[in-house]
Design a protein around this motif. Structure first.
Motif, PDB file in Angstrom:
ATOM      1  N   UNK A  87      -1.356  13.257   1.488  1.00  0.00           N
ATOM      2  CA  UNK A  87      -0.296  13.926   2.231  1.00  0.00           C
ATOM      3  C   UNK A  87       0.972  14.033   1.408  1.00  0.00           C
ATOM      4  N   UNK A  88       1.341  12.915   0.789  1.00  0.00           N
ATOM      5  CA  UNK A  88       2.555  12.895  -0.014  1.00  0.00           C
ATOM      6  C   UNK A  88       2.405  13.801  -1.237  1.00  0.00           C
ATOM      7  N   UNK A 115       3.275   5.969  -5.391  1.00  0.00           N
ATOM      8  CA  UNK A 115       3.173   6.129  -6.839  1.00  0.00           C
ATOM      9  C   UNK A 115       2.101   7.159  -7.188  1.00  0.00           C
ATOM     10  N   UNK A 116       0.898   6.946  -6.626  1.00  0.00           N
ATOM     11  CA  UNK A 116      -0.194   7.884  -6.919  1.00  0.00           C
ATOM     12  C   UNK A 116       0.168   9.285  -6.432  1.00  0.00           C
ATOM     13  N   UNK A 117       0.649   9.350  -5.179  1.00  0.00           N
ATOM     14  CA  UNK A 117       0.947  10.642  -4.559  1.00  0.00           C
ATOM     15  C   UNK A 117       2.013  11.415  -5.305  1.00  0.00           C
ATOM     16  N   UNK A 118       3.110  10.740  -5.675  1.00  0.00           N
ATOM     17  CA  UNK A 118       4.157  11.527  -6.330  1.00  0.00           C
ATOM     18  C   UNK A 118       3.766  11.892  -7.751  1.00  0.00           C
ATOM     19  N   UNK A 119       3.055  10.999  -8.418  1.00  0.00           N
ATOM     20  CA  UNK A 119       2.625  11.316  -9.782  1.00  0.00           C
ATOM     21  C   UNK A 119       1.706  12.540  -9.782  1.00  0.00           C
ATOM     22  N   UNK A 149       0.841  -1.203   0.000  1.00  0.00           N
ATOM     23  CA  UNK A 149       0.000   0.000   0.000  1.00  0.00           C
ATOM     24  C   UNK A 149       0.870   1.244   0.000  1.00  0.00           C
ATOM     25  N   UNK A 150       2.056   1.152   0.609  1.00  0.00           N
ATOM     26  CA  UNK A 150       2.988   2.285   0.541  1.00  0.00           C
ATOM     27  C   UNK A 150       3.404   2.540  -0.908  1.00  0.00           C
ATOM     28  N   UNK A 151       3.803   1.465  -1.607  1.00  0.00           N
ATOM     29  CA  UNK A 151       4.256   1.640  -2.984  1.00  0.00           C
ATOM     30  C   UNK A 151       3.177   2.289  -3.825  1.00  0.00           C
TER      31      UNK A 151
END
Lengths: 329, 309
Positions: free
Chosen positions: B182-183, B114-118, B108-110
């Motif tokens: 958050x990310x 992925x979603x957050x940084x994209x 779930x972190x990955x």
């Protein structure tokens, strides 16, 4: 010789909270093939903004570029679409900046960054780009090219980084190199080396250089043709020898007087009295009038136009239009 | 030491010296190794991973083997951590649960990274309308506390009778869904400042494509931040999964997780008389999350010194 770039009546406006600032105001000039044109002026006179406007870097800020035309070949850089502009940048027109320390990406190696433009614009293979990059590093006078290729920007000195920036700029064989105060952040000996190198590269490749500087020493060393800017306008322009020998505009005269002369020790260097006018409260007048020793009545009321004198030098000053001045009182 | 004459070096020598230069990553690794606390966290995590993923292979009690003759037996030589209500070996279940909890945490972190940084990178790079849409959606998720959202999703999953074996994957999706905003905000903020840096103007002047600028120039600058946040996120995800499973809304028994193992022991009798049922999973959660946080803090000190304190 044919012109590489023709700038016609370029103006750049910035919208600020206090009002509109005309950073560049109706500037026209041309750079011929293989020629070095210098734009000089003090801080805030619009010389950098002129360069940024040509490169389309004002877009996306609060600024707006208007103008009749910036002709590059048969294209007009002011009306070209974004993608086509991108293929010109770094390929046909390259640019180097004042601060080499911050102009390179800190997390990528020198080599990776040096290979980018040829791979993008010339579709070079990785291997070919690598070979060319090594050659370029050697060409700009840095030894141990292989090692430098694998280094990160923080491992190099400012002078070396500026050489790398120049290597990147010439990597696709540009027709025009815009150098925005390329030696300001460097110490004097390095300055001289960088300028020598730029001149050599110009001779070798036949590219033109548009050099932006506030340093008259640099102008004397590099320029074929000089443009003096003040408050966003061109006040005087001409061949370098002519302009240095016979400066016409009081501002140019002041600039040349404030240059230190080798072997002469003065208590204080000459400086032009007063300050650059506030760009927000400009009225139709010669913008230099309140600092000018020869100020006439008309200077405070009407803008002088850039007029060609005999000998080809151009100047925007009422002193050289005496006939007209007398006629109008 | 004598100086090496420059002319005496061959081309091959120079090549090898060019290769041997320490990269930024190696320098960071070296600095990380000096941080004792972070290294101990890393060692503990490595140990946890090893025994959770390899341990059950050596256990004679694998696959939830039920043995009704030894129900709720206290720890002894054959069952080091005792047995549970159904006579299953607690140690084996603990390790299998760790496998699930760690997998859920990391996956779930990955996904959320992925979603957050994209989304964060796109919002910060393009700004304008795209930025507003992404940001408002992230805000929407951030204004509601995560647990109620997760509870609603968990309840929906039970309502829709999602098969137990798929619930683990659904939990991963749920956790990453609440984990990305958050990310995304952090990345967007960094992006806004990075895109104005001079080297980005230089990249523009070199005529590089947007995608190349984004992926090749900006993303590597964000890696330190992403790695740190990602590490710390694993801890959060493991905790959330445990909470959900404890409330019976996450991964369902018989698939063991640390959360539902504690849940299985939540009567007063188990609490007082059978502490071997709930202490081991509790301690496992506690130590794993602490180790992750210590390691994450160490990473931050090394990769992103500006963020300190």
């Amino acid at each position: 010789m044919p012109n590489v770039i023709e700038v016609d009546n370029l103006s750049t406006l910035f919208e600020t909270e206090e009002g509109t600032v005309k950073a560049v105001d109706g500037v026209s000039f041309r750079v011929r093939e293989g020629e070095t044109v210098c734009i000089v002026g003090e801080s805030g006179c619009g010389k950098s903004v002129t360069a940024m406007s040509i490169m389309g870097l004002v877009e996306g800020t609060s600024g707006k570029v208007t103008g009749d035309r910036v002709g590059f070949g048969d294209r007009d850089l002011l009306r070209i679409d974004r993608n086509e502009l991108r293929t010109i940048r770094g390929h046909e027109i390259a640019m180097i900046f004042q601060e080499p320390m911050t102009s390179l990406n800190p997390v990528l190696t020198i080599g990776e960054q040096l290979m980018e433009p040829p791979r993008e614009h010339l579709r070079m293979s990785r291997k070919a780009a690598r070979q060319q990059a090594i050659k370029l590093i050697e060409r700009v006078g840095i030894p141990r090219a292989e090692q430098i290729f694998a280094s990160y920007p923080h491992e190099l000195s400012g002078g070396m980084l500026q050489r790398i920036m120049i290597a990147m700029a010439i990597s696709c064989g540009p027709k025009l190199l815009i150098a925005d105060e390329p030696t300001t952040a460097l110490d004097v000996t390095i300055q001289a080396q960088i300028l020598d190198m730029l001149r050599e590269l110009k001779e070798e490749t036949g590219m033109s250089i548009l050099l932006i500087t506030h340093d008259l020493g640099v102008v004397a060393e590099m320029a074929d043709y000089v443009i003096v800017m003040y408050s966003g306008k061109i006040v005087e322009e001409g061949e370098v020898s002519e302009l240095f020998a016979h400066p016409r505009h009081p501002y140019t005269q002041g600039l040349l007087r404030s240059k230190p002369i080798l072997g002469q020790r003065l208590e204080r260097l000459y400086s032009i009295p007063g300050q650059v006018p506030d760009p927000l409260s400009l009225t139709p007048s010669c913008y230099f009038h309140d600092r000018c020793a020869h100020c006439l009545d008309i200077c405070t009321r009407r803008e002088p136009e850039l007029k060609t004198l005999e000998g080809g030098q151009k100047v925007a000053c009422w002193l050289y239009e005496t006939a007209e001045v007398e006629a109008r009182g | 030491m004598s100086t090496i004459p420059a002319t005496g070096r061959t081309e091959a020598d120079r090549r090898s010296s060019a290769r041997k230069r320490p990269s930024l990553w190696r320098q960071s690794l070296r600095r990380l190794m000096k941080n004792k606390l972070a290294v101990s966290g890393l060692v503990f995590l490595a140990f946890m991973f090893l025994i959770c993923f390899l341990g059950p292979l050596f256990s004679p009690y694998a696959d939830n083997k039920i043995n009704t003759t030894i129900m709720n037996h206290a720890p002894y030589a054959k069952h080091w951590l005792g047995t549970d209500l159904l006579g299953r070996d607690v140690l084996t279940r603990l390790l299998q649960a760790g496998r699930i909890s760690l997998t859920v945490g990391i996956t779930s972190m990955l996904l959320s990274v992925f979603i957050g940084s994209l989304l964060g990178a796109i919002a910060g790079y393009y700004r304008g309308v795209v930025d507003q849409v992404i940001l408002r959606f992230a805000d929407l998720l951030l204004t509601v506390p995560n647990l109620p959202i997760l509870f609603i999703f968990g309840a929906l999953l039970s309502e829709w009778k999602v098969p137990t074996e798929y619930r683990m994957y659904m939990v991963m999706l749920m956790l990453s869904f609440v984990g990305w905003p958050g990310l995304a905000r952090l990345i967007r903020g960094q992006m806004l400042s990075l895109r104005e840096r001079e080297f980005m103007q230089a990249a523009t002047v070199l005529g590089l494509r947007d995608r190349r600028k984004l992926v090749h120039h900006l993303l590597p600058n964000l890696f330190p931040l992403i790695i740190v946040v990602a590490t710390l996120n694993i801890g959060g995800a493991i905790l959330s999964e445990s909470v959900l499973s404890f409330f019976g809304l996450g991964v369902m028994p018989p698939t063991p997780t640390w959360g539902n193992m504690i849940d299985a022991a939540n009567t007063i009798i188990d609490f007082e008389k059978h502490p071997w049922l709930w202490i081991p999973p509790g301690v496992s959660i506690f130590l794993t999350v602490i180790a992750i946080n210590i390691f994450g803090d160490g990473l931050r000190d090394v990769l992103d010194p500006k963020q300190k304190k």
